[in-house]
Motif scaffolding. Structure first.
Motif, short mmCIF file in Angstrom:
data_model
loop_
_atom_site.label_atom_id
_atom_site.label_comp_id
_atom_site.label_asym_id
_atom_site.label_seq_id
_atom_site.Cartn_x
_atom_site.Cartn_y
_atom_site.Cartn_z
N SER A 76 -9.84 15.41 10.38
CA SER A 76 -8.75 16.32 9.89
C SER A 76 -8.38 17.48 10.70
O SER A 76 -9.22 17.91 11.39
CB SER A 76 -9.25 16.53 8.34
OG SER A 76 -9.13 15.44 7.61
N LEU A 77 -7.14 17.65 10.72
CA LEU A 77 -6.60 18.87 11.40
C LEU A 77 -5.71 19.60 10.45
O LEU A 77 -4.76 19.22 9.95
CB LEU A 77 -5.67 18.43 12.60
CG LEU A 77 -5.05 19.36 13.35
CD1 LEU A 77 -5.81 20.27 14.05
CD2 LEU A 77 -4.05 18.67 14.46
N ALA A 78 -5.96 21.06 10.68
CA ALA A 78 -5.08 21.93 9.99
C ALA A 78 -4.56 23.00 10.95
O ALA A 78 -5.05 23.35 12.18
CB ALA A 78 -5.89 22.71 8.73
N ILE A 79 -3.24 22.98 11.02
CA ILE A 79 -2.49 24.05 12.12
C ILE A 79 -1.90 25.06 11.12
O ILE A 79 -1.11 25.17 10.21
CB ILE A 79 -1.53 23.33 12.67
CG1 ILE A 79 -1.82 22.01 13.43
CG2 ILE A 79 -0.71 24.05 13.58
CD1 ILE A 79 -0.92 21.32 14.22
N ILE A 80 -2.54 26.18 11.43
CA ILE A 80 -2.11 27.58 10.87
C ILE A 80 -1.06 28.30 11.73
O ILE A 80 -0.76 28.32 12.72
CB ILE A 80 -3.31 28.63 10.65
CG1 ILE A 80 -4.38 27.90 9.94
CG2 ILE A 80 -2.71 29.96 10.04
CD1 ILE A 80 -5.70 28.90 9.76
N LYS A 100 1.16 15.80 2.70
CA LYS A 100 0.99 14.81 1.60
C LYS A 100 -0.06 14.13 1.83
O LYS A 100 -0.78 13.71 0.87
CB LYS A 100 2.32 14.15 1.33
CG LYS A 100 3.47 14.56 0.60
CD LYS A 100 4.48 13.63 0.51
CE LYS A 100 5.86 14.48 -0.03
NZ LYS A 100 7.05 13.38 -0.21
N THR A 101 -0.19 13.65 3.13
CA THR A 101 -1.46 12.84 3.43
C THR A 101 -2.69 13.44 3.49
O THR A 101 -3.85 12.85 3.20
CB THR A 101 -1.24 12.15 4.77
OG1 THR A 101 -1.57 13.12 5.67
CG2 THR A 101 -0.08 11.33 4.74
N GLN A 102 -2.78 14.94 3.56
CA GLN A 102 -3.75 15.73 3.61
C GLN A 102 -4.79 15.44 4.61
O GLN A 102 -5.86 15.75 4.84
CB GLN A 102 -4.34 15.66 2.28
CG GLN A 102 -3.67 16.30 1.08
CD GLN A 102 -4.35 16.40 -0.12
OE1 GLN A 102 -5.35 15.81 -0.29
NE2 GLN A 102 -3.82 17.22 -1.06
N HIS A 103 -4.37 14.63 5.66
CA HIS A 103 -5.33 14.59 6.96
C HIS A 103 -4.76 15.50 8.01
O HIS A 103 -5.66 16.05 8.63
CB HIS A 103 -5.11 12.96 7.37
CG HIS A 103 -6.11 12.75 8.51
ND1 HIS A 103 -7.63 12.73 8.14
CD2 HIS A 103 -5.88 12.65 10.00
CE1 HIS A 103 -7.84 12.39 9.39
NE2 HIS A 103 -7.05 12.37 10.40
N ASN A 109 -2.33 30.03 6.23
CA ASN A 109 -3.43 30.81 6.38
C ASN A 109 -4.72 30.36 6.40
O ASN A 109 -4.76 28.75 6.21
CB ASN A 109 -3.47 31.97 5.22
CG ASN A 109 -3.36 31.24 3.80
OD1 ASN A 109 -4.22 30.53 3.61
ND2 ASN A 109 -2.24 31.54 2.93
N LEU A 110 -5.68 30.85 6.62
CA LEU A 110 -7.06 30.17 6.89
C LEU A 110 -7.69 29.79 5.58
O LEU A 110 -8.14 28.63 5.59
CB LEU A 110 -7.98 31.21 7.37
CG LEU A 110 -9.61 30.73 7.47
CD1 LEU A 110 -9.59 29.52 8.65
CD2 LEU A 110 -10.52 31.70 8.20
N TYR A 111 -7.32 30.38 4.48
CA TYR A 111 -7.86 29.74 3.25
C TYR A 111 -6.99 28.34 3.02
O TYR A 111 -7.94 27.50 2.51
CB TYR A 111 -7.33 30.85 2.14
CG TYR A 111 -7.59 30.40 0.70
CD1 TYR A 111 -9.17 30.41 0.24
CD2 TYR A 111 -7.10 29.79 -0.10
CE1 TYR A 111 -9.58 29.88 -1.07
CE2 TYR A 111 -7.29 29.39 -1.49
CZ TYR A 111 -8.23 29.25 -1.81
OH TYR A 111 -9.00 28.88 -3.09
N ASP A 112 -5.96 28.31 3.09
CA ASP A 112 -5.30 27.12 2.90
C ASP A 112 -6.00 25.93 3.95
O ASP A 112 -5.93 24.60 3.51
CB ASP A 112 -3.77 27.11 2.81
CG ASP A 112 -3.19 27.90 1.79
OD1 ASP A 112 -3.95 27.80 0.62
OD2 ASP A 112 -1.97 28.43 2.07
N ALA A 113 -6.00 26.32 5.03
CA ALA A 113 -6.61 25.61 6.11
C ALA A 113 -8.14 24.73 5.41
O ALA A 113 -8.38 23.76 5.63
CB ALA A 113 -6.69 25.97 7.17
#
Length: 115
Positions: A76-80, A100-103, A109-113
């Motif tokens: 999984s990847l989060a881009i802030i 929507k896929t959450q992948h 922000n970091l918290y959401d990531a």
């Protein structure tokens, strides 16, 4: 580049911290993915400032190529970042669908990531 390790719900997450570009090409994305995978990370957090601006121009195909690699390896990847500055309707739609896929997530922000 510094790799800051986070643990959230027993999941190992790598946050990449750098003042320089980390992702400049598809190969950079693949190299990074392999490196973090073998270090035992399940998820990755990148900051928008560390990704080449062409990534956010969907016509280049760079985002699709890199994000497909993360999907294939099930990392999984989060881009802030602040994505409101991009005017492209297709990018905004892409971000909505990705979230929507959450992948693959585009967050502020970091918290959401970490969630």
């Amino acid at each position: 580049m510094e790799i800051k390790s986070h643990t959230f719900h027993e999941i190992n997450i790598a946050e990449l911290i750098s003042d320089e570009l980390i992702i400049k090409s598809e190969q950079d994305g693949l190299d990074l993915l392999g490196n973090l995978y073998y270090q035992g990370f399940d998820k990755v957090i990148l900051h928008e400032k560390n990704i080449i601006p062409e990534f956010f121009d969907l016509k280049t195909g760079l985002a699709g190529e890199i994000l497909q690699k993360f999907s294939n390896y099930r990392i999984s990847l989060a881009i802030i970042g602040n994505f409101e500055k991009y005017q492209s309707k297709s990018l905004k739609q892409f971000i909505l669908e990705s979230n929507k896929t959450q992948h693959i997530n585009f967050v502020e922000n970091l918290y959401d990531a970490l969630k």
